[in-house]
Design a protein around this motif. Structure first.
Motif, short mmCIF file in Angstrom:
data_model
loop_
_atom_site.label_atom_id
_atom_site.label_comp_id
_atom_site.label_asym_id
_atom_site.label_seq_id
_atom_site.Cartn_x
_atom_site.Cartn_y
_atom_site.Cartn_z
N ASN A 274 0.90 -1.19 0.15
CA ASN A 274 0.14 -0.01 -0.01
C ASN A 274 0.89 1.31 0.05
OD1 ASN A 274 -1.50 -2.36 1.05
ND2 ASN A 274 -3.15 -0.84 1.61
N PRO A 275 1.23 1.80 -1.15
CA PRO A 275 2.23 2.77 -1.18
C PRO A 275 1.86 4.20 -0.39
CG PRO A 275 0.95 2.73 -3.37
CD PRO A 275 0.57 1.48 -2.23
N ARG A 276 0.61 4.34 -0.13
CA ARG A 276 0.25 5.68 0.55
C ARG A 276 0.10 5.32 2.16
NH1 ARG A 276 0.61 9.48 -2.83
NH2 ARG A 276 0.03 11.05 -1.29
N GLN A 277 0.23 3.97 2.52
CA GLN A 277 -0.02 3.78 3.96
C GLN A 277 1.44 3.34 4.39
OE1 GLN A 277 -3.12 1.37 5.32
NE2 GLN A 277 -4.47 3.21 5.38
N SER A 278 2.09 2.36 3.69
CA SER A 278 3.19 1.84 4.23
C SER A 278 4.34 3.06 4.58
CB SER A 278 3.81 0.82 3.21
OG SER A 278 4.93 0.33 3.91
N PRO A 279 4.87 2.82 5.69
CA PRO A 279 6.03 3.87 5.95
C PRO A 279 7.08 3.80 5.17
CG PRO A 279 5.37 2.62 7.88
CD PRO A 279 4.77 1.82 7.01
N SER A 280 7.39 2.50 4.65
CA SER A 280 8.49 2.53 3.66
C SER A 280 8.35 1.45 2.81
CB SER A 280 9.90 2.26 4.58
OG SER A 280 10.30 3.47 4.98
N GLU A 281 8.94 1.53 1.68
CA GLU A 281 8.92 0.32 0.89
C GLU A 281 9.64 -0.86 1.24
OE1 GLU A 281 10.97 2.13 -2.50
OE2 GLU A 281 9.18 1.84 -3.81
N MET A 319 17.57 17.98 3.31
CA MET A 319 18.95 17.44 3.69
C MET A 319 18.73 16.92 5.17
SD MET A 319 21.12 18.99 1.32
CE MET A 319 22.25 19.41 2.40
N GLY A 320 19.85 16.17 5.40
CA GLY A 320 19.95 15.88 6.75
C GLY A 320 21.28 15.16 7.16
N THR A 321 21.55 14.73 8.33
CA THR A 321 22.83 14.33 8.84
C THR A 321 22.50 12.88 9.43
OG1 THR A 321 23.48 16.47 9.09
CG2 THR A 321 24.60 14.91 10.12
N ILE A 322 23.50 12.02 9.34
CA ILE A 322 23.34 10.72 10.00
C ILE A 322 23.78 10.93 11.35
CG2 ILE A 322 24.36 8.31 9.96
CD1 ILE A 322 24.42 8.33 6.90
N PRO A 334 18.26 -8.91 14.24
CA PRO A 334 19.68 -8.62 14.45
C PRO A 334 20.33 -8.42 12.84
CG PRO A 334 19.36 -10.77 15.03
CD PRO A 334 18.15 -10.54 14.86
N ASN A 335 21.15 -7.53 12.76
CA ASN A 335 21.94 -7.51 11.60
C ASN A 335 20.94 -7.22 10.30
OD1 ASN A 335 24.04 -8.05 12.98
ND2 ASN A 335 23.75 -10.25 12.78
N SER A 336 20.04 -6.49 10.70
CA SER A 336 19.02 -6.16 9.42
C SER A 336 19.61 -4.72 9.01
CB SER A 336 17.61 -6.05 9.85
OG SER A 336 16.84 -5.44 9.19
N HIS A 337 19.28 -4.58 7.84
CA HIS A 337 19.76 -3.33 7.21
C HIS A 337 18.30 -2.45 7.00
CE1 HIS A 337 23.38 -5.17 5.33
NE2 HIS A 337 23.96 -4.26 6.25
N TRP A 338 17.40 -2.74 7.78
CA TRP A 338 16.18 -2.20 7.60
C TRP A 338 16.02 -0.85 8.56
CZ3 TRP A 338 12.19 -1.58 4.30
CH2 TRP A 338 10.90 -1.03 4.96
N ARG A 339 15.91 -0.05 8.12
CA ARG A 339 16.05 1.50 8.79
C ARG A 339 17.10 1.26 9.54
NH1 ARG A 339 10.17 2.13 10.55
NH2 ARG A 339 11.12 4.09 11.61
N ARG A 356 14.48 7.47 11.16
CA ARG A 356 15.16 6.32 10.96
C ARG A 356 14.89 5.96 9.46
NH1 ARG A 356 17.78 2.38 13.38
NH2 ARG A 356 18.12 2.35 15.78
N VAL A 357 16.06 5.83 8.72
CA VAL A 357 15.76 5.60 7.22
C VAL A 357 16.69 4.36 6.96
CG1 VAL A 357 15.06 7.79 6.69
CG2 VAL A 357 17.38 7.04 6.65
N SER A 358 16.44 3.75 5.86
CA SER A 358 17.30 2.75 5.38
C SER A 358 18.63 3.09 4.26
CB SER A 358 16.56 1.92 4.55
OG SER A 358 15.43 0.99 5.44
N LEU A 359 19.41 2.45 4.13
CA LEU A 359 20.75 2.82 3.33
C LEU A 359 20.01 3.19 2.01
CD1 LEU A 359 23.20 0.28 4.52
CD2 LEU A 359 23.70 2.91 4.63
N TRP A 360 19.21 2.75 1.41
CA TRP A 360 18.77 2.58 0.16
C TRP A 360 17.77 4.03 -0.28
CZ3 TRP A 360 18.30 -1.65 2.84
CH2 TRP A 360 17.05 -1.86 3.20
N ASP A 361 17.30 4.56 0.75
CA ASP A 361 16.67 5.78 1.04
C ASP A 361 17.16 6.97 0.38
OD1 ASP A 361 14.30 4.03 1.42
OD2 ASP A 361 14.34 4.20 3.55
#
Lengths: 402, 402
Positions: A274-281, A319-322, A334-339, A356-361
């Motif tokens: 659900n593209p408009r409900q899901s927080p992320s792909e 713009m943002g900063t990690i 554990p060891n998930s790259h998700w967000r 929180r975001v994922s690397l590919w975002d």
DNA sequence: ATGTAGGCGCTACGCCGACAA
DNA sequence: TTGTCGGCGTAGCGCCTACAT
């Protein structure tokens, strides 16, 4: 002379029996217009990475609940599954017109790095129609007092040209929605100063779709000159999953069990996005994932940009900063790259943007990519400052396909 | 002067924030009135038998799908779980007012037969309100042309008495629905011949609840003299689960996985029971189950009666004959007692009635019970005619707690 | 360029008794 | 007893311009 049936569309497919689920895939251009400019679906037949963690977040968001922390994960279900995207069909909820995509996925064995690197960088086109406009409805647009005020450029771009010799210039418009139902509107150019309006037919549409101020409508013209229209509801009134069917626990566990069973048997499973409900792909092309994980050097303090959708349905980069790196849920995933990135945003109006975001975002600002292929181990050993122990250990433990 | 908000109730709890899920348990009498006379909920704290098979049937019915035959069962999940009924809360869907019950169950170890036999035959009261009436709406009731025609006896039984000295006699009624929202109606006694009518306020209610001819409304009066009202929609337009959240496969597997996990860990799990959508009750008091399985002698050809709800919301018994016995799903649910009886009905209008029922659904006509306790093995060995091999082997294999 | 409000015609909502079933 | 209809007054829907932002 019934009360409710009268608000239906005037022509078209109303005669069909009550078909609650769209069978076939819908008009792709209109679907993407409703989904928004950021929604890119991986092509059928390509390989994708599926994140059960992100899937449960969508389910939780649909039920307006927090992710249930007491549901354990399956011991053998990894935080990501590489899958073949077997099929994608586009749908719209019959009652709310909310767009969603049904995807069938087939887990595939992990690929070795060579193959992974050779996979082409699949280009995903948003397929946003060129001839379209989107307007957020005002109080006047949705009140019973009058019609719909069309932005001038919008009318001139997507509607058939008016015969300005008439006084006043007017025409009848026909447009089909995602369910292929046809709606009729009177399009007139009048008032002082002159403006484009939809009058007759507009209130029927507003009532039938239950539009409110803040919702948006969009019109598109396809390559045959046919008009189509869709809606995007304001976030606050997105469809809420009725809790009367399955408990949120069962939903949550169902997501995990279905993925786990499919992974164990290499069999097909089905998910809804659900593209408009899901927080992320949570279904990402392998190439996109690999490019971010394998080639992107990130560290605390790094600056980046990220794309967001504006209210006017265009895109804009913030713009943002990690500010940190580490597992979102170290116990269950554990060891998930998700967000896995904690971020801060430059603008103070950033209250709504994710923390929180994922690397590919993200899009790095400077020195984004290292030469490829370069072993992960080598890069992890390179001395870099500003990283805490958690991050270091995470990087050491992580490997591409875990 | 907005379009849709105006059809809300005039007073009461509209000011509360958009609360999509009812938190507390609702008015029990009104809930039971809406659920119908056949719905009996086991008391909190009692022991019940839970049938995952029946639960999946309800989920399938909610999604208007067949039960997915390709989903395997968990190897260790039995066809029935004895549970402690830890909690029951009554709810109503915010959009449709469909009633449902949330139950939390805790699987408990199988009890030995002695305990089982000693468990009291728990009496479940339907708690139907005494002062209530239910009327199926006619075309006139739901049209915009007029108001609601109240059956004479109904008005005299549940509404406050009119002052017949007035001309015409009239009063204002206030009634609260399951969401505690108050609705106002003008109740008048007029026409030639005289009759009771609801006029002003009725159309607002019909619009807001989206009632159609065939749906039913019911009014009750509680012990404080307060009026309440509820609705029962016609079956054909029951709420349909939006398929846009979870695939039916994931739902199905979620039901099984949640029960399986709870059984393995003796932990609580939550289910929803939709009395008006579910084909059959799948949470049964232990005593009811035990009485049917242990004490009831059934055989092919046996005559029985079974209770059904009439259109006027009362009960009526239909006669039938057992035509076969055996597992509904021998592959996934062997030796289950769930709907193990194939039946035929006496009346030719029985097209809608189920062709398979469970032992505890029926009332035997003659010689219903044997003395108790009597070992199952002994009874199974007794010579009886008219039974096929499948039935015999099923009876031999089955034991009380499997 | 476009949101909102006043003016006002006319549709259809909704209240009434008259019938019939 | 109660479902449906013709009659009818009137609320409010919806088309128009004026004005403000």
């Amino acid at each position: 002379n019934e009360r409710l049936p009268s608000v239906g569309p005037s022509v078209g497919s109303m005669a069909q029996p009550a078909e609650k689920v769209e069978k076939r895939s819908l008009n792709s251009e209109l679907w993407h217009a409703c989904a928004g400019p950021l929604v890119l679906l991986p092509p059928v037949g390509s390989r994708v990475v599926y994140f059960p963690q992100g899937h449960t977040e969508q389910v939780a968001a649909s039920m307006q609940k927090e992710v249930d922390a007491h549901i354990p994960n399956y011991p053998n279900l990894p935080s990501r599954l590489v899958c073949l995207l077997d099929n994608v069909t586009l749908h719209a909820d019959i009652e709310t017109d909310e767009v969603y995509a049904q995807m069938t996925l087939i887990p595939v064995p992990p690929t070795n790095e060579k193959d992974a690197h050779m996979s082409p960088d699949i280009e995903m086109r948003s397929r946003q129609p060129t001839e379209y406009f989107c307007k957020t409805l005002t109080a006047s647009d949705t009140s019973t007092h009058g019609g719909f005020s069309i932005p001038r450029r919008a009318a001139e771009k997507v509607f058939p040209p008016l015969d300005y010799a008439q006084i006043p210039p007017a025409q009848e418009l026909k447009a089909r929605d995602l369910h292929d139902q046809e709606w009729h509107f009177r399009h007139i150019y009048r008032g002082q100063p002159r403006r484009h309006l939809l009058t007759t037919g507009w209130s029927v549409f507003v009532s039938a779709k239950r539009l409110q101020a803040g919702d948006a409508v969009l019109f598109t013209r396809d390559n045959k000159g046919q008009l189509q229209l869709g809606i995007r509801r304001q976030n606050r009134q997105q469809r809420v999953m009725p809790s009367s069917v399955l408990s949120s626990d069962s939903m949550h566990i169902g997501v995990l069990a279905a993925a786990n069973y499919a992974a164990a048997t290499s069999s097909r499973f089905t998910i809804f996005y659900n593209p408009r409900q899901s927080p992320s792909e949570f279904v990402i092309p392998v190439a996109k994932y690999q490019k971010a994980i394998c080639h992107l050097q990130v560290s605390v303090g790094m600056r980046f940009r990220m794309v967001f959708e504006t209210e006017e349905s265009s895109v804009r980069r913030y713009m943002g900063t990690i500010t940190g790196m580490g597992d979102l849920d170290p116990i269950r995933w554990p060891n998930s790259h998700w967000r896995s990135l904690k971020v801060g945003w430059d603008e103070s109006t950033a209250g709504e943007r994710k923390k929180r975001v994922s690397l590919w975002d993200i899009e790095p600002l400077t020195f984004p990519y290292v030469l490829c292929p370069q072993p992960l181990a080598f890069r992890a050993k390179r001395p870099r400052g500003g990283r805490d122990e958690e991050t270091d250990s995470m990087l050491k433990k992580s490997s591409f396909w875990s």
